[in-house]
Motif scaffolding. Structure first.
Motif, short mmCIF file in Angstrom:
data_model
loop_
_atom_site.label_atom_id
_atom_site.label_comp_id
_atom_site.label_asym_id
_atom_site.label_seq_id
_atom_site.Cartn_x
_atom_site.Cartn_y
_atom_site.Cartn_z
N ASP A 1 0.83 -1.25 -0.17
CA ASP A 1 0.01 -0.02 0.05
C ASP A 1 0.86 1.26 -0.02
O ASP A 1 0.75 2.28 -0.75
N GLN A 2 1.76 1.26 0.99
CA GLN A 2 2.79 2.41 1.05
C GLN A 2 3.55 2.69 -0.32
O GLN A 2 3.64 3.55 -0.77
N GLY B 1 2.23 6.57 -6.83
CA GLY B 1 1.19 7.00 -7.41
C GLY B 1 0.39 5.67 -8.57
O GLY B 1 -0.14 6.20 -9.52
N PHE B 2 0.68 4.56 -8.19
CA PHE B 2 -0.19 3.43 -8.96
C PHE B 2 -1.67 2.91 -8.11
O PHE B 2 -1.52 3.09 -7.08
N ASP B 3 -2.46 2.55 -8.96
CA ASP B 3 -3.56 1.98 -8.79
C ASP B 3 -3.41 0.22 -8.22
O ASP B 3 -3.95 -0.06 -7.29
N GLN C 1 11.10 1.96 -10.11
CA GLN C 1 12.43 2.17 -8.91
C GLN C 1 12.07 2.44 -7.86
O GLN C 1 12.40 1.93 -6.48
N ASP C 2 11.06 3.57 -7.64
CA ASP C 2 10.50 4.23 -6.21
C ASP C 2 9.81 2.96 -5.37
O ASP C 2 9.85 2.76 -4.19
N VAL C 3 9.15 2.33 -6.08
CA VAL C 3 8.18 1.06 -5.51
C VAL C 3 9.22 0.11 -5.34
O VAL C 3 9.02 -0.50 -3.94
N SER D 1 18.35 4.23 2.23
CA SER D 1 17.16 4.54 2.87
C SER D 1 15.77 3.91 2.06
O SER D 1 16.11 3.35 1.14
N GLU D 2 14.80 4.00 2.66
CA GLU D 2 13.53 3.44 1.67
C GLU D 2 13.31 4.42 0.43
O GLU D 2 12.55 3.69 -0.40
N ARG D 3 13.92 5.37 0.10
CA ARG D 3 13.99 6.03 -1.05
C ARG D 3 15.04 5.72 -1.89
O ARG D 3 15.13 6.44 -3.07
#
Length: 443
Positions: A21-22, A28-30, A149-151, A353-355
C-alpha cells in the motif's frame, strides 16, 4: 494436524499488503502486478532451463512452481492469484492451489499465460517482473510502471526485516541444510569423492540441485582454495586431507546458506587453524546487534583474522599492519557475508533508505555484499575465511610485506586449500539468534 506456519501467515500477509500500500501510494499506482515468471528457453532448443520464481511473488505466498501465474493486488481489496494450470500431457500439471494460505486469496485458474495476462486489472499498474518494458506481453503507456524504482526501493528496504513467518521458514531451511551437512561430513569421513559427497547431501536434504537455493560447493584438499568450486570430481583423492562444503537448502522459497570446513583425522595442524577461525567467527556473530555497521564489522573481522594468522605463525607483522598493507586481503579476499532471505544474496544490502541511494563499500574491499547498519529482523550471513590461493599469494610475494610472511608455512598449508565457516544470523532487539548453530544442535 495444522501446518506449523499457518498461524504465522496471516500477519505476514498483512505486513506485505501494508508495505505494498505504501509503495503504491509513493509511486502513484492503483495496482501491483507481480509475475511468477517463466523458465528461460535453452539456446536453439525446445527445452527450458529450471524455473526460478520471482522473489517478489514468493514473498506473498509459498508457491514456488507456478510459471506464467500472477499476483494482482489493489489496496483495500483481497489479493488475487491468477494461477496457470495448463492443458498439458507432456508435463505434470501443477495442482490447484491448496494449503493454509489459499483462503487469503481470490484464486482464478486459467489455462495459459496469455489467459492469465488477460485477467489482469486495467489502470495505472506497477508491474514487477523480468524483461521490462513489455513484461510478458503486459504493455503500459508509462515505462515507469515496469519495475518502478521508487516502488522497488520501498519494498526492498522493508523486505530486509523479516516477519515471524519468514523467520520460521528460515529456521526450517536451516534444519534441512544442517541435516544434509551432517550426511556430507559422514561421506567425507568415509573417503567418498566430491560427487558422491554431493549425492549424499542431496539425499539427506531430499531436494534436487534445482531446488537448492544455490549451486553447492563441495571441495576436497586444494580445491578449497577456489571460492566457488563446483566441479565435483568423481574420483576421491588418494590422500583426503580437508573438506570445505558451502551448501544450503530451501523452505517455501526461503534459503539457508551454510559453510563448514573439516580436517582429516591425521591433520591436527589444520584442525587447530579451523578451531581458531571458528572461534573468531563466533565472536563476529556475537556482534550482530542493532546499530552495528556491517562495514565496520567486516573491517573488524580483518583485524581479528590477522591475529589468527600471527598466532599460527603465518605472519610476523602486527594485525594493523597486515590489514593496512593488504596482507589479510590475500588470505581473506571476500566479504564477511550478505543479507539472506528470499534470495541467497538478498536485496538492499547497500541501500541508504526506503527512497533508495547507496552506501559505498570501504576502500579496498570491493567484494563486500552489505554496508548497511543492522536492524532487528535482518538476517545476515557471517562467513569469515582464510585461504591459500596461488594467484593472490603470488601477487603478495612481490609486496614489501612479503618479508614478514613465513612462506614455507604458507606453502605447506596450501595442501588444505582453505577454511570458511558460515552461519545465518538474525539481528534481534537483544542477543543475536544463530539459525545455523541452533539447527546443528538439533540435528
Amino acid at each position: 494436524m495444522q501446518d506449523p506456519f499457518a498461524s504465522l501467515y496471516p500477519q505476514h500477509l498483512a505486513t506485505v499488503r501494508e508495505r505494498a500500500d505504501q509503495a503504491l501510494a509513493l509511486g502513484g499506482f492503483d495496482h501491483l502486478l507481480i509475475a511468477a515468471g517463466a523458465p528461460p528457453r535453452k539456446f536453439m532448443d525446445d527445452q527450458d532451463y529450471p524455473f526460478v520464481v520471482n522473489p517478489h511473488f514468493k514473498h506473498w505466498l509459498p508457491l514456488t512452481d507456478a510459471p506464467g501465474s500472477w499476483i494482482a493486488y489493489t489496496p483495500g481489496s483481497k489479493p488475487r492469484l491468477i494461477f496457470v494450470q495448463p492443458r498439458d500431457y507432456w508435463h505434470v500439471v501443477p495442482q490447484a492451489p491448496h494449503g493454509y494460505w489459499v483462503e487469503h486469496f481470490d484464486v482464478t485458474i486459467v489455462r495459459s499465460a496469455a489467459d492469465a495476462m488477460a485477467a489482469l486489472p486495467a489502470g495505472h499498474r506497477a508491474v514487477i517482473a523480468t524483461d521490462c518494458p513489455a513484461v510478458d506481453g503486459v504493455e503500459t503507456d508509462d515505462t515507469r510502471a515496469n519495475n518502478p524504482q521508487d516502488v522497488l526501493d520501498y519494498l526492498h528496504w522493508y523486505r530486509s526485516c523479516k516477519t515471524p513467518y519468514e523467520l520460521a521458514l528460515m529456521r526450517e531451511a536451516s534444519r534441512i541444510g544442517t541435516r544434509a551437512h551432517r550426511a556430507a561430513e559422514a561421506a567425507f569421513r568415509a573417503g567418498e569423492s566430491e560427487f558422491d559427497i554431493h549425492m549424499a547431501y542431496l539425499a539427506s536434504a531430499r531436494q534436487t540441485d534445482a531446488e537448492l537455493p544455490y549451486a553447492s560447493i563441495v571441495a576436497l584438499n586444494e580445491h578449497g582454495a577456489v571460492l566457488h568450486y563446483t566441479n565435483f570430481d568423481r574420483t576421491p583423492p588418494a590422500h583426503p586431507r580437508s573438506f570445505l562444503i558451502d551448501a544450503g537448502a530451501s523452505a517455501a522459497g526461503y534459503a539457508s546458506d551454510i559453510t563448514r570446513t573439516y580436517a582429516a583425522s591425521h591433520a591436527p595442524e589444520f584442525q587447530a587453524l579451523i578451531d581458531s577461525v571458528d572461534a573468531a567467527q563466533q565472536g563476529f556473530v556475537a556482534k550482530v546487534r542493532a546499530g552495528q555497521s556491517y562495514s565496520d564489522l567486516h573491517i573488524h573481522a580483518h583485524l581479528v583474522l590477522a591475529g589468527v594468522l600471527r598466532e599460527h605463525g603465518f605472519i610476523r607483522m602486527s594485525a594493523e599492519s597486515a590489514v593496512e598493507s593488504g596482507v589479510t586481503g590475500a588470505f581473506f579476499p571476500h566479504g564477511l557475508g550478505h543479507p539472506i532471505g528470499l534470495q541467497v544474496h538478498d536485496v538492499a544490502g547497500f541501500q541508504q533508505s526506503e527512497r533508495g541511494g547507496s552506501i559505498a563499500r570501504p576502500d579496498g574491499h570491493p567484494y563486500l555484499r552489505m554496508t548497511r547498519v543492522l536492524e532487528p529482523g535482518m538476517v545476515v550471513t557471517i562467513e569469515p575465511g582464510l585461504y591459500f590461493i596461488d594467484m593472490l599469494l603470488a601477487e603478495l610475494r612481490d609486496k614489501p610485506a612479503a618479508a614478514d610472511i613465513d612462506w614455507a608455512k604458507v606453502n605447506h598449508f596450501s595442501q588444505y586449500g582453505g577454511i570458511r565457516i558460515e552461519d545465518d544470523v538474525v539481528c534481534t532487539d537483544g542477543a543475536p539468534e544463530n539459525l545455523t548453530r541452533d539447527a546443528f544442535a538439533q540435528s
